[in-house]
Enzyme design. Structure first.
Site, short mmCIF file in Angstrom:
data_model
loop_
_atom_site.label_atom_id
_atom_site.label_comp_id
_atom_site.label_asym_id
_atom_site.label_seq_id
_atom_site.Cartn_x
_atom_site.Cartn_y
_atom_site.Cartn_z
N ASN A 162 1.23 -2.97 -4.46
CA ASN A 162 0.82 -3.11 -3.06
C ASN A 162 0.52 -4.57 -2.79
O ASN A 162 -0.29 -5.20 -3.50
CB ASN A 162 -0.42 -2.25 -2.78
CG ASN A 162 -0.82 -2.30 -1.32
OD1 ASN A 162 -1.31 -3.30 -0.82
ND2 ASN A 162 -0.60 -1.19 -0.61
N THR A 174 3.19 0.43 0.69
CA THR A 174 2.39 -0.02 1.83
C THR A 174 1.48 1.12 2.25
O THR A 174 1.92 2.27 2.36
CB THR A 174 3.27 -0.51 3.00
OG1 THR A 174 2.43 -0.95 4.07
CG2 THR A 174 4.22 0.56 3.51
N GLU A 175 0.20 0.79 2.46
CA GLU A 175 -0.80 1.85 2.58
C GLU A 175 -0.67 2.71 3.82
O GLU A 175 -1.28 3.78 3.92
CB GLU A 175 -2.23 1.28 2.50
CG GLU A 175 -2.57 0.24 3.52
CD GLU A 175 -2.48 -1.16 2.96
OE1 GLU A 175 -3.29 -2.01 3.37
OE2 GLU A 175 -1.58 -1.43 2.14
N ASN A 176 0.13 2.28 4.81
CA ASN A 176 0.32 3.12 5.98
C ASN A 176 1.41 4.17 5.79
O ASN A 176 1.75 4.88 6.73
CB ASN A 176 0.63 2.26 7.22
CG ASN A 176 1.84 1.38 7.04
OD1 ASN A 176 1.92 0.59 6.11
ND2 ASN A 176 2.81 1.50 7.94
#
Length: 447
Positions: A258, A281-283
């Site tokens: 990340n 990607t954290e979304n």
């Protein structure tokens, strides 16, 4: 066979009452139910408790409600992108609660699943854990967070059938999928409504039992705001690129990585398919490719910096709660993020500075405490020459004891057996400089 009613925007927003708690899906302007939010801004509804990742840009989405004075409290993880939200919080016009992004997603998922709350290591030992119950579980300090539910949820989907079954597009699942489960009344703004049976049951992300009403609303580029930027090249200094190149040396084949906003994002441009590095990607995406150079933003997923990206072969999409489950569950091998301070104890401060409102934690706390390995990139000193590698952090903490490596424009440090060790001097720097510009105590172990 139950049909989910299709109603107009005007009918939909009339269902929101004064004093309601409103959940709004979306990440930046991706998957954001802008048409519902704009229609609500045309009403007299007020005293809304707004829950979402961010309020949105001024004049768009939740930003219009804020500008109109319709919001009495905002709850989310990142409000600093909207100067009006910052001003409203600073002045006391609007109450606010800041929650780490992954904690927010999980709290909404828990609320929708009928779970009263949960313990998480995220935010332990930080300002955001103050006034919350904490408990040490298997040697790890954890913070209790209650589940979140709303009176109404406004979410956006790509396709729906007339039973209310939903499909999301690319990275538009984000908070929408969990929010669809966590409100008494769920209203979905959808691009296309099809007949029952046209959606493959294997491809349905949200079953229709969660959905109360559908509103057909086609999204255009004009609705996306600044998140529609595609193909914008930025000039990057040699020192910043040197840091990005040094990070790349730490990544191994097969790693799930990340990359945070700022210097870490430069690493993505250095990765080739043969490197076999899987960017997260954290979304809600695994398998992030380079930024597109042409085309429309609606053709692409977006990363956590709200910038359109491409998808590599083998990539996958998921919602925010699952994404942060990957992080907390130690399925992300390396997180690379920027820093404001790192101290001798491997503590990190990177989300707040004195004199500025504490309105922008995002996913940093989740990643710092959840990734298997944490690398921090930052300039060695502040603009005034004061050091950033310090004996003890004086800025609000992001996480405690979590940093594994520091890469600055002057040096590379690694935490080895609890000690801060200088292992490398960066191009153009000298050992004397590093000694003079570092206030933390460190051991020298240069190759």
């Amino acid at each position: 066979m139950k049909h989910t009613p299709q109603i107009s925007l005007e009918e939909a927003v009339a269902l929101v009452k004064n004093g309601d708690t409103l959940l709004q899906g979306g990440f930046g302007m991706t998957g954001n139910p802008v048409h519902l939010m704009h229609a609500l801004a045309e009403t007299d509804t007020k005293d809304i408790t707004f829950i979402g990742n961010n309020v949105g840009e001024p004049g768009l989405g939740g930003g219009r409600l804020l500008r109109n004075g319709q919001i009495k409290k905002m709850v989310g993880s990142f409000f600093t992108s909207n100067p009006e939200a910052v001003e409203a919080a600073q002045s006391g016009k609007v109450a606010y609660e800041l929650i780490p992004q992954g904690t927010l997603a999980e709290a909404i998922r828990a609320g929708g699943a009928g779970i009263g709350g949960f313990y998480t290591p995220t935010s332990a030992g930080t300002l955001l854990a103050e006034n919350r119950e904490t408990k040490t579980i298997k040697g790890v300090e954890q913070v209790f967070v209650e589940g979140i539910r709303g009176n109404v949820a406004f979410i956006r989907a790509w396709k729906a059938d007339k039973m209310g079954n939903l499909q999301y597009r690319l990275t538009e699942q984000n908070f929408n999928k969990a929010m669809a489960t966590a409100a008494d009344l769920v209203i979905v703004e959808v691009e296309e409504i099809v007949e029952i049976g046209e959606l493959d049951p294997n491809q349905i992300h949200t079953p229709g039992c969660y959905v109360d009403y559908l509103v057909q609303a086609t999204l255009t580029m004009d609705d996306l705001g600044s998140s529609a930027d595609v193909g914008i090249a930025k000039k990057v200094s040699e020192a910043r690129m040197d840091m990005a190149k040094r990070v790349l040396k730490e990544l191994q084949k097969g790693d799930v990585v990340n990359l945070g906003i700022g210097i870490p994002t430069l690493v993505a441009d250095l990765i080739w398919p043969e490197d076999d590095i899987n960017l997260h990607t954290e979304n809600g995406m695994l398998g992030v490719g380079p930024a597109p150079m042409d085309g429309g933003a609606l053709d692409y997923p977006v990363n956590a910096g709200k910038i359109p990206v491409t998808a590599l072969p083998g990539s996958s999409y998921f919602d925010s709660s699952e994404s942060f489950g990957m992080i907390r569950g130690k399925h992300v091998d390396v997180a690379v993020m920027g820093g404001l301070q790192v101290d001798e104890h491997a503590d990190l401060a990177n989300w707040a500075v004195p004199g500025k409102p504490l309105l922008g934690v995002g996913g940093a706390m989740d990643l710092a405490s959840g990734a298997k390995r944490l690398i921090i990139t930052m300039t060695h000193t502040n603009k005034d020459g004061s050091p950033k590698v310090v004996p003890q952090c004086t800025l609000p903490l992001t996480s405690k004891g979590s940093v594994d490596m520091i890469i600055t424009d002057k040096a590379v440090f690694e935490f080895i057996k609890g000690m801060l060790v200088l292992i490398e001097i960066m191009p153009g720097a000298t050992l004397e400089e590093v000694r003079a510009l570092t206030s933390a105590t460190f051991v020298e172990k240069l190759a």
